[in-house]
Design an enzyme around this catalytic site. Structure first.
Site, short mmCIF file in Angstrom:
data_model
loop_
_atom_site.label_atom_id
_atom_site.label_comp_id
_atom_site.label_asym_id
_atom_site.label_seq_id
_atom_site.Cartn_x
_atom_site.Cartn_y
_atom_site.Cartn_z
N ARG A 1 0.86 -1.19 0.00
CA ARG A 1 0.00 0.00 0.00
C ARG A 1 0.89 1.23 0.00
O ARG A 1 1.50 1.57 1.02
CB ARG A 1 -0.91 0.02 1.24
CG ARG A 1 -2.04 -0.96 1.20
CD ARG A 1 -2.84 -0.89 2.48
NE ARG A 1 -3.90 -1.87 2.50
CZ ARG A 1 -5.16 -1.63 2.16
NH1 ARG A 1 -5.51 -0.41 1.78
NH2 ARG A 1 -6.07 -2.58 2.19
N ILE B 1 6.38 -9.71 -5.38
CA ILE B 1 7.10 -10.57 -4.46
C ILE B 1 7.69 -11.75 -5.21
O ILE B 1 6.97 -12.50 -5.89
CB ILE B 1 6.16 -11.10 -3.35
CG1 ILE B 1 5.62 -9.93 -2.51
CG2 ILE B 1 6.88 -12.10 -2.46
CD1 ILE B 1 4.59 -10.35 -1.50
N ALA C 1 0.26 -14.01 -1.93
CA ALA C 1 0.58 -15.27 -2.61
C ALA C 1 0.11 -15.21 -4.05
O ALA C 1 -0.74 -14.38 -4.41
CB ALA C 1 -0.08 -16.45 -1.91
N SER D 1 -2.37 -23.17 3.14
CA SER D 1 -3.62 -23.65 2.54
C SER D 1 -3.88 -25.08 2.95
O SER D 1 -2.94 -25.88 3.10
CB SER D 1 -3.55 -23.56 1.01
OG SER D 1 -4.63 -24.25 0.40
N TYR E 1 -0.32 -25.22 -6.82
CA TYR E 1 -0.50 -24.27 -5.71
C TYR E 1 -0.22 -24.95 -4.38
O TYR E 1 0.56 -24.44 -3.54
CB TYR E 1 -1.92 -23.72 -5.75
CG TYR E 1 -2.29 -22.85 -4.58
CD1 TYR E 1 -1.74 -21.59 -4.42
CD2 TYR E 1 -3.20 -23.30 -3.63
CE1 TYR E 1 -2.09 -20.79 -3.34
CE2 TYR E 1 -3.56 -22.50 -2.55
CZ TYR E 1 -3.00 -21.25 -2.41
OH TYR E 1 -3.35 -20.46 -1.34
N LYS F 1 2.90 -24.22 -1.62
CA LYS F 1 2.67 -23.88 -0.22
C LYS F 1 3.40 -24.85 0.71
O LYS F 1 3.97 -24.45 1.73
CB LYS F 1 1.16 -23.86 0.08
CG LYS F 1 0.42 -22.66 -0.49
CD LYS F 1 0.80 -21.37 0.23
CE LYS F 1 -0.12 -20.22 -0.12
NZ LYS F 1 0.20 -18.99 0.64
#
Length: 315
Positions: free
Chosen positions: A33, A46, A67, A111, A137, A141
């Site tokens: 932000r 990132i 993510a 997750s 995914y 993780k």
């Protein structure tokens, strides 16, 4: 008062975490932000090359919710490579620099896909189960979790891993938003005969747990599963969501095997699997170790979600 660095603060979950941290009196740094007159750097992406040193001075806790998220219809040629850049390399770069600068705790929003995709009746996932991720995914993780655990063993920084199930709440998108749209329009849905069991977690419940883990001593170096602690079938979810929207649930009793066979023919096998199969979690460890209970009951969380949905439609 802690100084918390929060990644992903512009996302669905991240925005709610930010609000809760501010209400809790925490000082929060949000690298995604951009703020005028800030002496902190701004991070727009990132990966393994991101430099976090300019943001981490004085920080006591990092909450990493940013993510590359799971998508049903992946379009890139090598999804795992793309997930690894952000979810593994980016996470471990941030965590390594955080540990080097004396950050005490790193909270990683992982997750349930690390555990797997489905459960059999009466056998919910637990945090002690051997991980069995099946898609890119989930694999990314799990690889990030392994790297974080290794870092925790080698440094003085605690790591807390939270594996949510499907998250819903104000501002929810994707399939949950689609479900509310269909129910609100009153279209008949062939989902009236599903006897599966699914664990869900309302946004307020997930955020409550995350904020608790910022400084709870028992959370150090633990893995927590989180849900609303009430499992329901897809049919029940549709009925209760329709009630929250003030609409009748027009559900046709089509057998699960018919739905899955038809969905496979039109390339929607993954969607049908999510609707028809079970995925339950046991949050007994989360409740006992942290003396925590989900503060918002499932039906109340559905009403909050429905109210936000209807208000957005009126704007």
């Amino acid at each position: 008062m802690s100084i918390v660095l929060l990644t992903g603060s512009t996302g669905f979950v991240g925005q709610a975490i930010l609000r809760a941290l501010v209400l809790n009196g925490e000082s929060v740094i949000c690298p995604d932000r951009k703020r005028p007159r800030s002496d902190r750097e701004f991070v727009s992406g990132i990966d393994g090359d991101t430099d976090w040193f300019g943001l981490l001075a004085g920080v006591s806790c990092v909450i990493h919710s940013a993510a590359r998220v799971h998508v049903v219809n992946e379009t890139v040629a090598d999804p795992l490579s793309e997930f690894r850049k952000v979810n593994v390399e980016g996470t471990l770069k941030l965590a390594t620099q955080a540990a080097a600068l004396g950050v005490k705790r790193f909270i990683f929003l992982s997750s349930i896909k690390v555990n797997g995709e489905t459960t059999s009746a009466g056998s919910p996932f637990t945090s002690a189960d051997a991980p069995a991720p099946l898609d890119a995914y989930g694999i990314s993780k799990w690889e990030a979790e392994q790297g974080l655990n290794a870092l925790a063993r080698e440094t003085d920084m605690d790591v807390v891993i939270i594996r949510p199930v499907l998250v819903y709440g104000p501002g929810v998108k994707a399939n949950f938003l689609g479900m509310m749209n269909w129910l609100n329009k009153g279209f008949p849905l062939p989902l009236g005969a599903l006897d599966n069991r699914r664990s869900l977690v309302g946004l307020d419940n997930l955020v409550d747990l995350i904020v608790l883990c910022v400084d709870h001593p028992a959370a150090a170096n633990q893995v927590f599963l989180v849900s609303d602690d009430e499992d329901i079938s897809t049919t029940e979810l549709l009925e209760r969501m329709a009630h929250a929207l003030g609409k009748p649930a027009r559900l046709l009793p089509v057998p699960s095997w018919v739905l899955q066979a038809g969905a496979s023919l039109v390339g929607k096998r993954e969607v049908a699997r999510r609707l028809c199969e079970s995925l339950q979690v046991d949050i007994g460890k989360t409740k006992s170790l942290l003396d925590w209970r989900p503060p918002v009951a499932l039906d109340a969380a559905l009403r909050i979600t429905a109210k936000d949905f209807l208000e957005r439609r009126r704007k």
